[in-house]
Write an enzyme that holds these catalytic residues in place. Sequence first.
Site, PDB file in Angstrom:
ATOM      1  N   GLY A  12       0.905  -1.240  -0.136  1.00 17.98           N
ATOM      2  CA  GLY A  12      -0.001  -0.052   0.187  1.00 17.98           C
ATOM      3  C   GLY A  12       0.867   1.118   0.076  1.00 17.98           C
ATOM      4  N   ARG A  73       1.273  -4.680  -5.701  1.00 22.01           N
ATOM      5  CA  ARG A  73       1.397  -6.188  -5.418  1.00 22.01           C
ATOM      6  C   ARG A  73       2.031  -7.094  -6.418  1.00 22.01           C
ATOM      7  NH1 ARG A  73      -2.288  -3.938  -2.158  1.00 22.01           N
ATOM      8  NH2 ARG A  73      -1.782  -3.311   0.116  1.00 22.01           N
ATOM      9  N   CYS A  74       3.158  -8.082  -6.053  1.00 19.93           N
ATOM     10  CA  CYS A  74       3.359  -9.129  -7.181  1.00 19.93           C
ATOM     11  C   CYS A  74       3.523 -10.380  -6.161  1.00 19.93           C
ATOM     12  CB  CYS A  74       4.862  -8.969  -7.292  1.00 19.93           C
ATOM     13  SG  CYS A  74       6.051  -9.919  -8.023  1.00 19.93           S
ATOM     14  N   ASP A 104       5.195  -5.148   6.441  1.00 18.05           N
ATOM     15  CA  ASP A 104       5.616  -6.612   6.745  1.00 18.05           C
ATOM     16  C   ASP A 104       6.060  -7.374   5.474  1.00 18.05           C
ATOM     17  OD1 ASP A 104       4.025  -6.279  10.060  1.00 18.05           O
ATOM     18  OD2 ASP A 104       6.413  -6.163   8.886  1.00 18.05           O
ATOM     19  N   GLY A 105       4.786  -7.342   4.687  1.00 19.94           N
ATOM     20  CA  GLY A 105       4.833  -8.076   3.250  1.00 19.94           C
ATOM     21  C   GLY A 105       5.827  -7.682   2.494  1.00 19.94           C
ATOM     22  N   THR A 127       4.373   2.177   5.472  1.00 20.80           N
ATOM     23  CA  THR A 127       2.638   2.522   5.720  1.00 20.80           C
ATOM     24  C   THR A 127       1.639   3.175   6.342  1.00 20.80           C
ATOM     25  OG1 THR A 127       1.110   0.347   6.235  1.00 20.80           O
ATOM     26  CG2 THR A 127       3.336   0.602   7.115  1.00 20.80           C
ATOM     27  N   ILE A 128       0.089   3.160   5.943  1.00 23.40           N
ATOM     28  CA  ILE A 128      -0.105   4.351   7.006  1.00 23.40           C
ATOM     29  C   ILE A 128      -0.242   4.182   8.022  1.00 23.40           C
ATOM     30  CG2 ILE A 128      -0.521   5.554   5.026  1.00 23.40           C
ATOM     31  CD1 ILE A 128      -3.905   4.271   5.474  1.00 23.40           C
ATOM     32  N   ASP A 129       0.320   2.111   8.642  1.00 26.10           N
ATOM     33  CA  ASP A 129      -1.427   1.490   9.123  1.00 26.10           C
ATOM     34  C   ASP A 129      -0.190   1.892  10.528  1.00 26.10           C
ATOM     35  OD1 ASP A 129      -2.233  -1.350   7.154  1.00 26.10           O
ATOM     36  OD2 ASP A 129      -3.135   0.697   7.276  1.00 26.10           O
ATOM     37  N   ASP A 131       1.806  -0.734  11.922  1.00 25.64           N
ATOM     38  CA  ASP A 131       1.780  -1.901  12.775  1.00 25.64           C
ATOM     39  C   ASP A 131       2.547  -2.397  12.330  1.00 25.64           C
ATOM     40  OD1 ASP A 131       0.283  -3.133   9.309  1.00 25.64           O
ATOM     41  OD2 ASP A 131       1.683  -1.889   9.542  1.00 25.64           O
ATOM     42  N   ARG A 164     -27.013  13.835  15.467  1.00 22.30           N
ATOM     43  CA  ARG A 164     -26.956  11.988  15.100  1.00 22.30           C
ATOM     44  C   ARG A 164     -25.752  11.848  15.776  1.00 22.30           C
ATOM     45  NH1 ARG A 164     -27.856  12.929   8.192  1.00 22.30           N
ATOM     46  NH2 ARG A 164     -29.889  12.771   8.714  1.00 22.30           N
ATOM     47  N   GLY A 172      -5.899   0.822   8.781  1.00 22.41           N
ATOM     48  CA  GLY A 172      -5.380   0.256   9.565  1.00 22.41           C
ATOM     49  C   GLY A 172      -4.756  -1.050   9.733  1.00 22.41           C
ATOM     50  N   ARG A 173      -5.471  -1.635   8.620  1.00 23.76           N
ATOM     51  CA  ARG A 173      -5.397  -2.943   7.797  1.00 23.76           C
ATOM     52  C   ARG A 173      -6.303  -3.915   9.599  1.00 23.76           C
ATOM     53  NH1 ARG A 173      -1.835  -5.791   3.911  1.00 23.76           N
ATOM     54  NH2 ARG A 173      -1.703  -3.784   3.399  1.00 23.76           N
ATOM     55  N   HIS A 217     -24.811  14.934  20.217  1.00 20.64           N
ATOM     56  CA  HIS A 217     -24.683  14.884  19.125  1.00 20.64           C
ATOM     57  C   HIS A 217     -22.986  13.800  19.213  1.00 20.64           C
ATOM     58  CE1 HIS A 217     -22.052  18.410  19.359  1.00 20.64           C
ATOM     59  NE2 HIS A 217     -21.201  17.377  18.688  1.00 20.64           N
ATOM     60  N   GLU A 224     -10.834  -0.221  10.348  1.00 23.34           N
ATOM     61  CA  GLU A 224     -11.716  -1.522   9.744  1.00 23.34           C
ATOM     62  C   GLU A 224     -11.510  -2.580  10.222  1.00 23.34           C
ATOM     63  OE1 GLU A 224      -9.976  -1.742   5.794  1.00 23.34           O
ATOM     64  OE2 GLU A 224      -7.805  -0.920   6.858  1.00 23.34           O
TER      65      GLU A 224
END
Length: 321
Positions: A12, A73-74, A104-105, A127-129, A131, A164, A172-173, A217, A224
């Site tokens: 990503g 991705r490959c 990591d991948g 990566t934005i995560d 992680d 509301r 964040g995977r 509110h 995610e």
Amino acid sequence: MQKAIGVLTSGGDAPGMNAAVRAVTRAAIRKGYRVIGIQRGYNGLLNGECEELSVRDVSDIIQRGGTILYTARCKEFKEEEYIKKAADKCKSLNMEGLVVIGGDGSFRGAADLSRIGGIRCIGLPGTIDNDIQCTDYTIGYDTAMNTALQMIDKIRDTAQSHDRCSVVEVMGRNAGWIALNVAMASGAIACLVPEKPCDIKTVADKINKAHETAKEHFIVVVAEGFGDSAAITKQIEEYTGIESRLTVLGHVQRGGMPTVRDRVAASQMGYHAVDLIDRGATNRVVGMMEGKIIDVDIQEALAMKKPFDDELYRVCNEITF
Ligand code: ADP
Ligand code: F6P
């Protein structure tokens, strides 16, 4: 033939990747290497999409999101014959080392390229995560959090106008770092992260309690990886009787101009990666620990565990009513 250093972006994309590519290119040229930019992740090694980069080729990119090298991705990279083919390409380019900017991948691919193909690889956490276990910080994380926060501040306006509850899903995977920080920063009444199982009824009870004290509110931030945010939104509305709407922020969190923090961290890490190659190191992942640039063995990096910030999570929950 002049030695070369290769650089690619994989997995990503993340804001700040261009700053890292720029730093790798300029640091390597400063040390007398040619620089080969490999396009579309590991695919570029298999398809020959490799172009020499000059100091001018990386001008005017530090402020740009995305990656000038593209990313992809490959799937072939999980098969030995393709890893050997990629290694042959690196050797044909007289590559002293390869800098892999990804998650990591991508680091697993780099470890295989080194083990099977004998190519010296250095990983940069892109990566934005946030992680990646061996570093406190990953390139793109700060920009993604600030983008998400800006979106939530806008959502708060309409939630307030309509009395509301706005449920906001962030990326964040399988990690909750983005969610935890933007929930705290946006004053969300609840933060749902995969690291902390939570019954939606508990969230609804907290909303009902606040509603009894004239809070009209609400913002609920959901990572995610926690679960089905549409179902969560429906449950909250059912349990509280408050109109609830879901906003999935999605890929807007992956773009935009990188923040100072991402530009500086990416530049420092890119420089460090070239220094490692120049000093003969291999199979290292560059990271940041307590504000300092560090590097760890790639296998150790992949085996490490990063504890969730339970204290921040506790504070975030205790200061919302
Ligand atoms: P990220 O690097 O962001 O975690 P991915 O998990 O999609 O992204 O990995 C990016 C690329 O790294 C994959 O497309 C593949 O080419 C390579 N890769 C991922 N996992 C492995 C693995 N276990 N072995 C070899 N290559 C891998
Ligand atoms: O790993 C970065 C990330 O943005 C995750 O937060 C998200 O789940 C994933 O990538 C989305 O992947 P893609 O861009 O392939 O849809």
